[in-house]
Enzyme design. Structure first.
Site, short mmCIF file in Angstrom:
data_model
loop_
_atom_site.label_atom_id
_atom_site.label_comp_id
_atom_site.label_asym_id
_atom_site.label_seq_id
_atom_site.Cartn_x
_atom_site.Cartn_y
_atom_site.Cartn_z
N ASP A 39 0.85 -1.18 0.00
CA ASP A 39 0.00 0.00 0.00
C ASP A 39 0.89 1.24 0.00
OD1 ASP A 39 -1.72 2.23 1.24
OD2 ASP A 39 -3.18 0.62 1.00
N ASN A 97 -13.21 -3.41 2.31
CA ASN A 97 -14.25 -2.39 2.44
C ASN A 97 -15.23 -2.54 1.28
OD1 ASN A 97 -12.97 -1.11 4.69
ND2 ASN A 97 -11.51 -0.21 3.27
N GLU A 105 -13.15 2.92 -1.33
CA GLU A 105 -12.72 4.10 -2.09
C GLU A 105 -12.31 3.79 -3.52
OE1 GLU A 105 -9.68 5.85 0.34
OE2 GLU A 105 -11.15 6.69 1.74
N VAL A 106 -11.99 2.53 -3.81
CA VAL A 106 -11.60 2.14 -5.17
C VAL A 106 -12.60 1.10 -5.65
CG1 VAL A 106 -9.79 1.12 -6.61
CG2 VAL A 106 -9.16 2.60 -4.69
N HIS A 110 -10.53 -5.40 -3.39
CA HIS A 110 -9.18 -5.57 -2.87
C HIS A 110 -9.26 -5.89 -1.39
CE1 HIS A 110 -10.22 -1.31 -2.43
NE2 HIS A 110 -9.36 -1.23 -1.43
N HIS A 112 -7.07 -5.70 2.12
CA HIS A 112 -5.92 -5.17 2.84
C HIS A 112 -5.43 -6.26 3.77
CE1 HIS A 112 -6.70 -0.80 1.97
NE2 HIS A 112 -7.92 -1.28 1.78
#
Length: 124
Positions: A39, A97, A105-106, A110, A112
């Site tokens: 990240d 998320n 946000e994207v 994905h 993390h």
């Protein structure tokens, strides 16, 4: 800004560009199913993003629409990255998320992967 996880896949999102090689990343793992990279704004000593190779907006989209082999391969890739960083014994955290309330946000699924230190409570 959080996104609506129900929107169609946006080929211009940053992770799509990274998967196409248009934007560089600090890659730590890649196979036919996933790409993992550091990240750019780490929140833990180890903070790696693992993205599936396919146009999936969110976990919901991925779990409903991805082929079984991609789902299995992606999940195995996440585990491989955790083992690569020797995180199994001390422990680590996974976070995906999804949607506005989840803080996504994207618009590309994905996960993390956080580790390398005690991470504290699940939610602040």
């Amino acid at each position: 800004m959080p996104i609506d996880a129900r929107l169609p896949y946006d080929e211009a999102n940053i992770f799509a560009k990274i998967l196409r090689g248009e934007i560089p990343c600090k890659k730590v793992y890649e196979d036919d199913f996933a790409l993992a990279f550091h990240d750019i704004a780490p929140k833990a000593p180890i903070h790696v993003l693992v993205v599936p190779k396919g146009p999936y907006v969110s976990w919901d989209d991925f779990s409903a629409n991805a082929p079984d082999a991609l789902i299995a391969g992606f999940i195995r890739a996440v585990g491989t990255v955790a083992r690569q960083f020797d995180l199994v014994e001390p422990g680590y955290r996974l976070l995906a998320n999804i949607g506005h309330d989840g803080g996504q946000e994207v618009p590309h699924l994905h996960v993390h992967l956080f580790g390398g230190a005690p991470l504290g409570p699940m939610l602040a």
